[in-house]
Design a protein around this motif. Structure first.
Motif, PDB file in Angstrom:
ATOM      1  N   MET A   1     -31.795 -59.283 -45.424  1.00  0.00           N
ATOM      2  CA  MET A   1     -32.402 -58.807 -44.182  1.00  0.00           C
ATOM      3  C   MET A   1     -33.694 -59.543 -43.843  1.00  0.00           C
ATOM      4  N   GLN A   2     -34.070 -60.519 -44.658  1.00  0.00           N
ATOM      5  CA  GLN A   2     -35.299 -61.252 -44.384  1.00  0.00           C
ATOM      6  C   GLN A   2     -35.149 -62.127 -43.147  1.00  0.00           C
ATOM      7  N   ASP A   3     -36.287 -62.542 -42.583  1.00  0.00           N
ATOM      8  CA  ASP A   3     -36.305 -63.413 -41.427  1.00  0.00           C
ATOM      9  C   ASP A   3     -35.526 -64.689 -41.722  1.00  0.00           C
ATOM     10  N   GLN A   4     -34.604 -65.053 -40.838  1.00  0.00           N
ATOM     11  CA  GLN A   4     -33.771 -66.223 -41.054  1.00  0.00           C
ATOM     12  C   GLN A   4     -34.492 -67.511 -40.640  1.00  0.00           C
ATOM     13  N   THR A   5     -34.151 -68.607 -41.309  1.00  0.00           N
ATOM     14  CA  THR A   5     -34.746 -69.903 -41.002  1.00  0.00           C
ATOM     15  C   THR A   5     -33.674 -70.862 -40.497  1.00  0.00           C
ATOM     16  N   ILE A   6     -34.135 -71.975 -39.924  1.00  0.00           N
ATOM     17  CA  ILE A   6     -33.235 -73.010 -39.418  1.00  0.00           C
ATOM     18  C   ILE A   6     -33.703 -74.358 -39.953  1.00  0.00           C
ATOM     19  N   GLY A 116     -39.612 -58.963 -46.648  1.00  0.00           N
ATOM     20  CA  GLY A 116     -39.364 -57.724 -45.931  1.00  0.00           C
ATOM     21  C   GLY A 116     -38.624 -57.995 -44.640  1.00  0.00           C
ATOM     22  N   ILE A 117     -38.548 -56.983 -43.805  1.00  0.00           N
ATOM     23  CA  ILE A 117     -37.822 -57.057 -42.536  1.00  0.00           C
ATOM     24  C   ILE A 117     -38.800 -57.340 -41.402  1.00  0.00           C
ATOM     25  N   ILE A 118     -38.417 -58.246 -40.511  1.00  0.00           N
ATOM     26  CA  ILE A 118     -39.163 -58.451 -39.269  1.00  0.00           C
ATOM     27  C   ILE A 118     -38.203 -58.166 -38.121  1.00  0.00           C
ATOM     28  N   LEU A 119     -38.564 -57.242 -37.260  1.00  0.00           N
ATOM     29  CA  LEU A 119     -37.701 -56.851 -36.151  1.00  0.00           C
ATOM     30  C   LEU A 119     -37.863 -57.825 -34.990  1.00  0.00           C
ATOM     31  N   ARG A 120     -36.881 -58.686 -34.825  1.00  0.00           N
ATOM     32  CA  ARG A 120     -36.871 -59.616 -33.691  1.00  0.00           C
ATOM     33  C   ARG A 120     -35.786 -59.181 -32.707  1.00  0.00           C
ATOM     34  N   LYS A 122     -32.712 -59.865 -32.459  1.00  0.00           N
ATOM     35  CA  LYS A 122     -31.437 -59.508 -33.065  1.00  0.00           C
ATOM     36  C   LYS A 122     -31.704 -58.776 -34.374  1.00  0.00           C
ATOM     37  N   PRO A 123     -31.422 -57.487 -34.436  1.00  0.00           N
ATOM     38  CA  PRO A 123     -31.689 -56.721 -35.661  1.00  0.00           C
ATOM     39  C   PRO A 123     -30.937 -57.302 -36.851  1.00  0.00           C
ATOM     40  N   PRO A 124     -31.544 -57.278 -38.032  1.00  0.00           N
ATOM     41  CA  PRO A 124     -30.858 -57.779 -39.228  1.00  0.00           C
ATOM     42  C   PRO A 124     -29.534 -57.062 -39.444  1.00  0.00           C
ATOM     43  N   GLY A 126     -26.655 -55.044 -40.877  1.00  0.00           N
ATOM     44  CA  GLY A 126     -26.576 -53.998 -41.881  1.00  0.00           C
ATOM     45  C   GLY A 126     -27.760 -53.054 -41.896  1.00  0.00           C
ATOM     46  N   LEU A 127     -28.756 -53.313 -41.053  1.00  0.00           N
ATOM     47  CA  LEU A 127     -29.934 -52.444 -41.022  1.00  0.00           C
ATOM     48  C   LEU A 127     -29.694 -51.246 -40.118  1.00  0.00           C
ATOM     49  N   ASP A 128     -29.974 -50.072 -40.627  1.00  0.00           N
ATOM     50  CA  ASP A 128     -29.839 -48.841 -39.856  1.00  0.00           C
ATOM     51  C   ASP A 128     -31.001 -48.714 -38.880  1.00  0.00           C
ATOM     52  N   LEU A 129     -30.698 -48.849 -37.587  1.00  0.00           N
ATOM     53  CA  LEU A 129     -31.716 -48.665 -36.549  1.00  0.00           C
ATOM     54  C   LEU A 129     -31.311 -47.504 -35.644  1.00  0.00           C
ATOM     55  N   SER A 130     -30.874 -46.431 -36.273  1.00  0.00           N
ATOM     56  CA  SER A 130     -30.499 -45.218 -35.561  1.00  0.00           C
ATOM     57  C   SER A 130     -31.741 -44.620 -34.904  1.00  0.00           C
TER      58      SER A 130
END
Length: 356
Positions: A1-6, A116-120, A122-124, A126-130
């Protein structure tokens, strides 16, 4: 769920051999940099992931073509983080600052990566954002902003970062000047807002620490409990002044449901997902926690929207001059119109929520 890189974008490469040789002289424990990747999120400074034998590091440098040194001062940001670490704690550990621009062509600094998680936008996966989860995250976000704004800037020595007196007037004139310096198109609403702010600006108050870019994608959240904030990032514009101006900027970024359907940039801040506090609920929670007087919240919101419009205009101007190849930047002129019109709607309706 970490911030993705390119892969590092063309024209934004780092000379890894030069960087590695330099860092080995200043960080003796470093033996090698095995990989350099780029974080694609964000619209301002360029940020890279360095994989090393000491763990993952993050390198920050100014954007290409930036002529606004005060807004991209890496040395100042590094020193702000040095000062904030012992006071606040939710700061990444610092590794090194390089002010020798002959090395890579710019000042840069390196810090440890906070996992950790960074909310951009596009949500990671599998992350529950209910709704209950988003409610908890949004409440924690505003409580943390209130906490930052209640830090005693006198006893902590943070007054060195700026001058609270006259802050509101300086920001109105300063952002208006920055807009004109970066202007590429005639946008009447931006001129209207600049004049409105001069005529309606409140007196200074609530002096404190200002982050100046406080929103979801500058927070690192705990993967096990996303309502727990591990770190706050991007302190490049941090200063001291009227903290209600900081709240205004965060409110302008805090998009609501209908707005996310209209403007892609507004949708990138996931405050529009069900369960989040509305902007007025943000104000009520913040005011209950801080006790700050917010009768002029319309002004602070309008200022925040105008300021975001100017920041976007600056980025678009750099793209138009050929300083960036990031394809996202080509459409940003529409976002300038959007934030200007959002502020005008707030003035016309005399409210900051339910504008569309």
């Amino acid at each position: 769920m970490q911030d993705q890189t390119i892969d590092v974008r063309s024209g934004e490469n780092i000379n890894i051999d030069t960087l590695s040789a330099y860092l080995k002289r200043h960080v003796p424990e470093l033996t090698n940099i095995t990989e350099v990747r780029q974080f694609p999120g964000g619209f301002s400074n360029l940020t890279y992931l360095l994989r090393t034998n000491l763990g993952d590091w993050v390198l920050r440098r100014p954007p290409l073509g930036a002529k606004i040194k005060s807004a991209h001062d890496m040395a100042r940001e590094y020193r702000v983080l040095e000062k904030m670490g012992p006071i606040y704690g939710r700061i990444p550990a610092l590794v090194h600052l390089c002010e020798d621009e002959t090395l890579l062509g710019y000042t840069f600094y390196i810090m440890e990566r906070v996992e950790g998680i960074i909310l951009r936008n596009k949500p990671p996966q599998g992350l529950d954002l209910s709704p209950p989860r988003m409610r908890a995250i949004s409440e924690a976000t505003i409580d943390n902003l209130a906490l930052l704004h209640q830090i005693n800037i006198e006893s902590t020595g943070l007054t060195e970062l700026g001058k609270p007196e006259g802050y509101v007037a300086r920001q109105v004139s300063g952002w208006t000047k920055r807009y004109h310096n970066a202007q590429t198109d005639d946008i009447a609403v931006m001129e209207e807002l600049a004049n409105w702010m001069v005529q309606n600006q409140p007196i200074d108050g609530c002096p404190g620490l200002i982050h100046n870019d406080y929103k979801y994608d500058n927070l690192v959240l705990d993967q096990a409990e996303p309502a727990r904030i591990l770190a706050v990032l991007d302190w490049e514009m941090a200063t001291v002044g009227d903290t209600r101006m900081d709240l205004g900027t965060s409110l302008a970024y805090w998009s609501e449901g209908p707005e996310a359907k209209v403007m892609q940039l507004a949708a990138s801040n996931l405050t529009w997902l069900p369960g989040n506090l509305t902007r007025m609920e943000v104000v009520e929670r913040y005011q209950h926690t801080t006790g700050h007087q917010l009768d002029d919240i319309l002004f602070y919101f309008v200022y925040g929207a105008f300021k975001i419009g100017v920041i976007v205009q600056q980025i678009y101007s750099r793209w138009k001059q050929g300083h960036s190849k990031d394809p996202r930047f080509s459409e940003l002129i529409h976002a300038v119109h959007y934030f200007g019109n959002l502020a005008r709607l707030a003035i016309e309706k005399d409210r900051i929520s339910q504008l569309l």
